[in-house]
Design an enzyme around this catalytic site. Structure first.
Site, short mmCIF file in Angstrom:
data_model
loop_
_atom_site.label_atom_id
_atom_site.label_comp_id
_atom_site.label_asym_id
_atom_site.label_seq_id
_atom_site.Cartn_x
_atom_site.Cartn_y
_atom_site.Cartn_z
N LYS A 40 -37.58 71.90 41.48
CA LYS A 40 -38.29 70.74 40.54
C LYS A 40 -39.48 70.87 39.75
O LYS A 40 -40.23 69.76 39.74
CB LYS A 40 -38.77 69.42 40.88
CG LYS A 40 -37.44 68.90 42.18
CD LYS A 40 -36.84 67.72 42.39
CE LYS A 40 -36.01 67.08 43.15
NZ LYS A 40 -35.89 66.64 44.23
N HIS B 243 -29.26 62.12 12.66
CA HIS B 243 -30.01 61.38 13.18
C HIS B 243 -30.55 59.91 12.90
O HIS B 243 -30.20 58.82 12.89
CB HIS B 243 -31.33 61.90 13.93
CG HIS B 243 -31.20 62.92 15.02
ND1 HIS B 243 -31.39 63.14 16.43
CD2 HIS B 243 -31.15 64.29 15.28
CE1 HIS B 243 -31.19 63.52 16.91
NE2 HIS B 243 -31.09 64.42 16.87
N GLU C 205 -28.58 59.23 24.30
CA GLU C 205 -29.32 59.32 22.52
C GLU C 205 -28.05 60.01 21.88
O GLU C 205 -26.93 61.06 22.20
CB GLU C 205 -29.77 60.83 22.50
CG GLU C 205 -30.34 61.80 22.05
CD GLU C 205 -31.32 63.07 22.06
OE1 GLU C 205 -31.12 63.83 20.95
OE2 GLU C 205 -31.05 63.51 23.27
N ASP D 160 -28.82 65.55 40.94
CA ASP D 160 -30.42 64.97 41.32
C ASP D 160 -30.69 65.73 39.83
O ASP D 160 -31.34 66.68 39.40
CB ASP D 160 -30.61 65.98 41.85
CG ASP D 160 -32.22 65.90 42.20
OD1 ASP D 160 -32.95 64.91 41.14
OD2 ASP D 160 -33.37 65.94 43.48
#
Length: 574
Positions: free
Chosen positions: A385, A559, A253, A461
Site C-alpha cells: 500500500k 467530460h 466518475e 483491497d
C-alpha cells in the site's frame, strides 16, 4: 474503616432512576442487600478477628511442627490443640479469600450492573419528556449547535430505547453491541440512532436495510451504521486470450466505463488481446535487529545459503496448504536486517497467509540466533500500500503483460485518431512526461482509474491500488506503420478470488460474472491469475481510449457532456 455500603431505601411511589431512556445521575441507587449485613460485628472488626485467628493458628502450627522435626516425631500425629489450630487456619483462610475476592469482583461488576440490566430483563416503561437530560450527551463528542436535534425514529422500540440511551451516555460500548445483542442488523440500527443523537445529524440518504451485516462481522468492517450505494457499470466484451469478459466497474466518475468500453470494442474488432503472467508471489518483509551489523550479516548469509532454503521453506509452508515459499531477498541497514519473503498463495491475495509463514520462520530462527530482536513482522520492504521501487522492479502479487495490435481502420473509425499521433503522444506524455515528474511506476495515462473500479466491484483491497496501478504503457507502429501495437506491463497486481470482501454478495456476483468466483478446483491460483489478466486487459482498453481522446482533442468535450449531473437521458442514448 467501615467498608460496608449503606443505601437509602427508596420511598414508596418514588419515580424510577431513568426518564425518557436516559438515566438521571442525581437519582439515588436502589438498596442492595449484601452478605456482610448478616454479620453481628462491623466488617472491619470481623476482618481483624479472622486475620488474627489466621496468623495465630499459622504461627502455632509452625512452632509445633518445628518441635516435631527436631524430636523426630511424625508430623501426621496430631494433638487436639493442633486439630483446632488447623480448623481455625482453614476457616479464617476461607473467610479472608471470600471477603477480598468478592470485593474485588464486585468492584469490577458493579460498574457494569446498569448496562447489563437491559440485556437480562426488559426495561421499565419510560415516561415522556420534552427533551433529553444534559447527562445523556456523550462527553467525547459534541453536537453541532447549529444543527437541530433529530427526532426519535418512529421504528425505535422500547427495548432499543434503553440501549440507545446507554450508548449515548457512554455506559455501553458501541463496539460490543453485536456480541451482546446477537443481532447484527439490530446492533447497526441502535448504533446509528445513538450516533444521530450525539451528532445531531439525521444520516438521510445513507441506507440501513437491505444489507447482510452478519456477513461482515469480524472480517470486513467494524461499527457499521449503514452502507454506501455505488453504481456498477459493465465494460465489454473484452476479448482476452480467446475469451470474452464483461468487466464490472464500480465508480462515480463519468466517462470512465464508457471510455473503457470503447477501448474494449477497438480491441475486439482487431482480433482481441493476449496476456502473460510473468510472476505470481505475495511478499512480506519483517525487520530484525542485532547487537552488531556483523551479527545481522551472519543471519543474512544463513538465510541466503541455498543449502538452508529447503529447511526454511519446510518451516514456512506449514502455515497453509497453499503457501509455498519461492525465495528470500535480504537487505541490510546498519544492524537491522530486512528479509523479503515471497510465496505463492493460491487464489487468495495472500497477505495473512504469507504473514503466518513468516512468523513460523522467525520463531525457528530465534532458536539459533537468540540475540535477534524482532522489531516488526512488516518492515516496509514488502512493500504494501505504498509506492516502492522494489515492487516496480521485483514485482508483488501478479506480474502481468497484456498486448494487442489495433488495426489502422479501427484506430480511425472507433478511436477517431491515427497511429502516428498515438505513438507520439504516448512517448511525450506517458514516458517523457512521467520521467520529468520523477514518477515511480506511473508511466501511464490512468491505470489507477480502471484498477480501482474493478477492485471495488470485485471485493479487493482498494488501498492496494497504490502498487497495483504501477504500469508502463508502450505504443509502437507495426506492419509498415499502418497498425498500432499497444501493451501494458503491470508488475504488482494484488488480487484474490477468496477471502476478504470477495465473499460479500455483490462482490461475489461480480466475480461470478467474470467466471472467477471462489477458488479454482482444478489448478490452485488459476482464478486469481485470470482476474489479474482481466485487470491488465481492462487497463489496456482504458489506456487506448483515453490516449485516443487526448490525441483527438476530445477529452474536455466528452467530460463536459458525460461527467455533469443532469436528468437529461439523451446522453445515454447518444
Amino acid at each position: 474503616m467501615e467498608v460496608r455500603r449503606r443505601f437509602q431505601p427508596r420511598a414508596p411511589g418514588a419515580s424510577p432512576s431513568h426518564v425518557g431512556g436516559a438515566r438521571r445521575p442525581s437519582a439515588a441507587p436502589a438498596a442492595r442487600i449484601q452478605a456482610s449485613d448478616a454479620l453481628p460485628l462491623p466488617i472491619r472488626h470481623t476482618n481483624l478477628l479472622f486475620s488474627a485467628f489466621f496468623v495465630g493458628s499459622l504461627v502455632f502450627l509452625m512452632r509445633r511442627w518445628r518441635e516435631k522435626v527436631r524430636s523426630s516425631i511424625p508430623l501426621h500425629l496430631l494433638g487436639l490443640s493442633e486439630i483446632f489450630a488447623i480448623v481455625g487456619l482453614i476457616a479464617s483462610l476461607i473467610y479472608l479469600l471470600s471477603f477480598f475476592g468478592i470485593a474485588f469482583v464486585q468492584s469490577i461488576v458493579s460498574s457494569h450492573d446498569e448496562e447489563d440490566d437491559f440485556l437480562l430483563s426488559g426495561p421499565a416503561p419510560a415516561a415522556p419528556v420534552s427533551s433529553p437530560p444534559p447527562a445523556a450527551i456523550c462527553p467525547l463528542l459534541c453536537a453541532d449547535a447549529s444543527a437541530p436535534a433529530p427526532q426519535k425514529s418512529p421504528d425505535v422500540t422500547a427495548d432499543d430505547e434503553e440501549i440507545i440511551s446507554s450508548v449515548v451516555a457512554g455506559k455501553t460500548p458501541s463496539y460490543a453491541l453485536e456480541s451482546r445483542l446477537g443481532d447484527c442488523r439490530r446492533a447497526a440500527g441502535i448504533r446509528r440512532e445513538a450516533l444521530k443523537r450525539i451528532t445531531g445529524r439525521a444520516f438521510e440518504g445513507l441506507p440501513l436495510d437491505g444489507f447482510d451485516y452478519a456477513s461482515i462481522l469480524g472480517q470486513c468492517c467494524e461499527l457499521p451504521v449503514g452502507y454506501v450505494q455505488l453504481p456498477v457499470g459493465i465494460a465489454g466484451p473484452l476479448v482476452l486470450d480467446g475469451r470474452q469478459h464483461y468487466v464490472p466497474m464500480a465508480t462515480t466518475e463519468g466517462c470512465l466505463v464508457a471510455s473503457t468500453n470503447r477501448g474494449c470494442k477497438a480491441i475486439a474488432e482487431s482480433g482481441g488481446a493476449t496476456s502473460v503472467v510473468l510472476r505470481d508471489g505475495m511478499t512480506r518483509a519483517p525487520v530484525v535487529r542485532f547487537p552488531s551489523a556483523r551479527r545481522a550479516s551472519d543471519l543474512k548469509a544463513f538465510v541466503e545459503e541455498p543449502n538452508n532454503f529447503e529447511t526454511i521453506a519446510l518451516v514456512f509452508n506449514r502455515s497453509s496448504r497453499f503457501a509455498r515459499l519461492q525465495g528470500i531477498h535480504c537487505a541490510l541497514a546498519g544492524r537491522n536486517l530486512y528479509m523479503r519473503f515471497c510465496c505463492s498463495t493460491g487464489d487468495a491475495m495472500g497477505m495473512n497467509m504469507v504473514s503466518k509463514g513468516v512468523q513460523n520462520v522467525l520463531d525457528y530462527l530465534e532458536k539459533d540466533f537468540d540475540d535477534m530482536d524482532i522489531i516488526s513482522i512488516s518492515g516496509n520492504f514488502c512493500t504494501d500500500k505504498k509506492p516502492a521501487a522494489v515492487n516496480w522492479i521485483e514485482g508483488r502479487g501478479k506480474s502481468v503483460v497484456c498486448e494487442a495490435v489495433i488495426k489502422e481502420g479501427v484506430v480511425k473509425k472507433i478511436l477517431k485518431t491515427n497511429v502516428p499521433a498515438l505513438v507520439e503522444l504516448n512517448m511525450i506524455k506517458n514516458l517523457a512526461g512521467s520521467a520529468v515528474a520523477g514518477s515511480l511506476g506511473g508511466f501511464n495515462a490512468h491505470a489507477s482509474n480502471i484498477v480501482s473500479a474493478i477492485y471495488i466491484a470485485t471485493g479487493q483491497d482498494p488501498a492496494q491500488n497504490v502498487e497495483s496501478s504501477h504500469c508502463i504503457t508502450m505504443m509502437e507502429a507495426v506492419n509498415d506503420g499502418k497498425d498500432l501495437h499497444v501493451s501494458v506491463t503491470m508488475p504488482s497486481i494484488e488480487v484474490g478470488t477468496v477471502g476478504g470482501g470477495t465473499q460479500l454478495a455483490s462482490q461475489s456476483a461480480c466475480l461470478d460474472l467474470l467466471g472467477v468466483k471462489g477458488a479454482s478446483l482444478e489448478t490452485p491460483g488459476a482464478n486469481a491469475r485470470r482476474l489479474a489478466t482481466v485487470v491488465a486487459g481492462a487497463v489496456l482498453a482504458g489506456e487506448l481510449s483515453l490516449l485516443s481522446a487526448l490525441a483527438a482533442g476530445q477529452l474536455v468535450k466528452s467530460h463536459m457532456k458525460y461527467n455533469r449531473s443532469t436528468k437529461d437521458l439523451s446522453k445515454s442514448a447518444s
